[in-house]
Design a protein around this motif. Structure first.
Motif, short mmCIF file in Angstrom:
data_model
loop_
_atom_site.label_atom_id
_atom_site.label_comp_id
_atom_site.label_asym_id
_atom_site.label_seq_id
_atom_site.Cartn_x
_atom_site.Cartn_y
_atom_site.Cartn_z
N UNK A 333 -81.05 -85.06 -17.54
CA UNK A 333 -80.14 -85.34 -18.66
C UNK A 333 -80.44 -84.49 -19.89
N UNK A 334 -81.72 -84.08 -20.05
CA UNK A 334 -82.07 -83.26 -21.21
C UNK A 334 -81.49 -81.85 -21.06
N UNK A 335 -81.49 -81.31 -19.82
CA UNK A 335 -80.84 -80.02 -19.56
C UNK A 335 -79.34 -80.14 -19.79
N UNK A 336 -78.79 -81.27 -19.33
CA UNK A 336 -77.35 -81.51 -19.48
C UNK A 336 -76.97 -81.50 -20.96
N UNK A 337 -77.76 -82.20 -21.78
CA UNK A 337 -77.50 -82.26 -23.22
C UNK A 337 -77.53 -80.86 -23.84
N UNK A 338 -78.54 -80.08 -23.47
CA UNK A 338 -78.72 -78.75 -24.07
C UNK A 338 -77.57 -77.80 -23.75
N UNK A 339 -76.93 -77.98 -22.58
CA UNK A 339 -75.87 -77.05 -22.16
C UNK A 339 -74.46 -77.62 -22.32
N UNK A 340 -74.38 -78.89 -22.74
CA UNK A 340 -73.06 -79.53 -22.91
C UNK A 340 -72.34 -78.99 -24.14
N UNK A 341 -71.01 -79.12 -24.14
CA UNK A 341 -70.21 -78.70 -25.29
C UNK A 341 -70.24 -79.80 -26.35
N UNK A 342 -69.83 -81.03 -25.97
CA UNK A 342 -69.89 -82.17 -26.89
C UNK A 342 -71.16 -82.96 -26.59
N UNK A 343 -72.21 -82.65 -27.30
CA UNK A 343 -73.54 -83.18 -26.99
C UNK A 343 -73.64 -84.69 -27.19
N UNK A 344 -72.85 -85.24 -28.11
CA UNK A 344 -72.97 -86.68 -28.40
C UNK A 344 -72.73 -87.54 -27.16
N UNK A 345 -71.89 -87.04 -26.23
CA UNK A 345 -71.60 -87.81 -25.01
C UNK A 345 -72.85 -88.02 -24.16
N UNK A 346 -73.84 -87.13 -24.35
CA UNK A 346 -75.02 -87.14 -23.48
C UNK A 346 -76.26 -87.72 -24.17
N UNK A 347 -76.10 -88.12 -25.45
CA UNK A 347 -77.26 -88.58 -26.22
C UNK A 347 -77.93 -89.80 -25.58
N UNK A 348 -77.12 -90.72 -25.07
CA UNK A 348 -77.68 -91.96 -24.52
C UNK A 348 -78.55 -91.73 -23.29
#
Length: 374
Positions: A333-348
Motif C-alpha cells: 500500500x505504501x508503494x501504491x500511495x507513492x505512485x497514485x494520482x489522488x493519494x488521499x484515496x490510499x491514505x487509510x
C-alpha cells in the motif's frame, strides 16, 4: 564467448532486469526493482573499457569516443538479448544493460486487459504506450505486436533504437529496422516507411517534432502506428504531443491528433509483495467521440473525467487499477500511495508515514530546513 557474458548469465540466473558496470564500483544488478551489489572486484576505467569494447561494434566505438554515450543491442545465444547503453561519468566509463527476454509473453501471460489485443486489430490510427523508464512499455508493445503477427496477414515494420524484442514472421511479414545500423534516424526511416507498403508501423519512441509529425501523417494515411512516450498519464500524453509543435501549428495538430489517436495506455510497474516479480497497473484512454472533441477543443484537463465514466468502452483510471492490486494484497500500500494520482484515496492503507515530505507537513513544519541540513 565474450568474458562479459558471465555477468549476463549471472543476471539471468538471478532473475534480474538490469546490469550496471561502472568504473570505480563493483558490478550491480537490479532485482525486483532494487539495486544489489555483486561480490566482485571494483573495476577501473581501462579494465572495464577493455571488457566492454569486446562486444561493441567498431562503428559504435568510434561514435562513443566522439559523443560520450551510445546505444546498441547485444545477444548472448540461447540466453537473452540486451539493450546496451555506454556513457562517461566522473570516474570513467560506465554501462547499463537491460535484459530483453527471448520469449515474447502474451497479454494473457502478462495479466493485461484483453482490450489490448483488440488494438492490434485496428485498421489504422495511432496507439501510444506511455510511462516512465523501466515501466514495461516495450514488453506491453511486444505482446500487442505479437498478437497482430499471429492473427493478421499484413506487413509489420518496426523502427527501433536499438531492436529489443525480436519477432519472427508468423502470419505476417515482419521487418525490424535498427536506427544507426539499418537507417540513419527515426524520421528518415518513417519517411521511407510510407513507400515500403506497411500496414502496421512500430516507432520505438517519438523523440522529436519531425518523428511525431511523420507518425501522425502515417496514422492519418491509413496505417496503424504504435509508439511510446515517457509520460505518466493519458492527458499528459496528449499535451506532450501538442506541445512539441510551435504555437501557430498547435491548433492544426490538435485536429490531426483528434482524428488519428485511437488509444493511450499509461502504465506503472509495482513490485509484488510476495517478491515473485512485478505487476503493471494500466490507465487506458479510448478515443470515443467525446474524447476527440476535448482534444480538438483544447480541454484535455477534462480527459480524466471521461476515463472515469468510460468503463463501458474499456477505459480505466490508474488509481482504480492500483486500488484493485492493493485490495487483492498484490502490492505494498505504501508503494501504491507513492505512485497514485489522488493519494488521499490510499491514505487509510498506509503502514508507514508517506515519503512525500509535503504530506508530512511541508515547509511550514520545518521539513524544508531538515532537508537542507542533511
Amino acid at each position: 564467448m565474450a568474458q562479459i557474458d558471465a555477468f549476463f548469465k549471472m543476471l539471468h540466473e538471478h532473475g534480474g532486469s538490469d546490469l550496471h558496470l561502472s568504473s570505480g564500483s563493483q558490478p550491480i544488478i537490479r532485482l525486483q526493482g532494487e539495486l544489489q551489489r555483486v561480490k566482485y572486484k571494483m573495476m577501473d576505467h581501462e579494465s572495464l573499457k577493455k571488457l566492454l569494447y569486446e562486444i561493441t561494434p567498431e562503428n559504435k566505438i568510434k561514435e562513443f569516443e566522439e559523443s560520450g554515450d551510445i546505444d546498441f543491442s547485444y545477444e548472448v545465444p540461447n540466453l537473452a538479448r540486451y539493450r546496451v547503453n555506454f556513457y562517461l561519468q566522473s570516474r570513467g566509463i560506465a554501462a547499463a544493460f537491460r535484459e530483453i527476454p527471448e520469449t515474447i509473453l502474451t497479454t494473457e501471460q502478462l495479466g493485461l486487459p484483453p482490450l489490448l489485443n483488440q488494438l492490434a486489430l485496428l485498421p489504422k490510427g495511432l496507439v501510444l504506450v506511455t510511462g516512465p523508464t523501466g515501466s514495461g512499455k516495450s514488453t506491453t508493445l511486444a505482446a500487442i505486436i505479437d498478437y497482430a503477427n499471429r492473427i493478421r496477414k499484413d506487413h509489420i515494420l518496426s523502427i527501433e533504437d536499438p531492436i529489443e524484442f525480436v519477432h519472427q514472421p508468423k502470419n505476417c511479414l515482419i521487418n525490424q529496422r535498427e536506427v544507426g545500423r539499418d537507417t540513419k534516424s527515426f524520421s528518415a526511416a518513417l519517411r521511407g516507411a510510407l513507400r515500403e507498403d506497411p500496414d502496421i508501423i512500430l516507432v520505438g519512441e517519438m523523440r522529436d517534432l519531425e518523428t511525431v509529425s511523420l507518425a501522425l501523417e502515417a496514422a492519418e494515411t491509413g496505417h496503424l502506428v504504435f509508439s511510446t512516450l515517457h509520460t505518466i498519464s493519458a492527458s499528459k500524453t496528449v499535451d506532450r504531443i501538442i506541445e512539441v509543435f510551435p504555437g501557430d501549428r498547435q491548433g492544426q495538430i490538435r485536429s490531426a491528433l483528434a482524428e488519428s489517436l485511437r488509444a493511450v495506455i499509461a502504465q506503472t510497474l509495482f513490485k509484488r509483495i510476495d517478491r515473485s516479480g512485478r505487476v503493471a497497473a494500466l490507465e487506458i484512454l479510448i478515443c470515443v467521440p467525446s474524447v476527440r472533441n476535448l482534444i480538438r477543443d483544447n480541454k484535455t484537463y477534462q480527459l480524466n473525467s471521461v476515463i472515469e465514466t468510460g468503463k463501458n468502452y474499456g477505459m480505466q483510471t490508474l488509481d482504480d487499477e492500483i486500488m484493485k492490486l492493493v485490495r487483492r494484497n498484490i502490492i505494498d500500500p505504501n508503494d501504491a500511495y507513492n505512485k497514485a494520482v489522488e493519494k488521499r484515496k490510499f491514505k487509510e492503507f498506509l503502514t508507514r508515514p508517506p515519503e512525500d515530505f509535503t504530506e508530512m507537513g511541508g515547509p511550514e513544519s520545518g521539513s524544508e530546513s531538515k532537508l537542507r541540513n542533511r
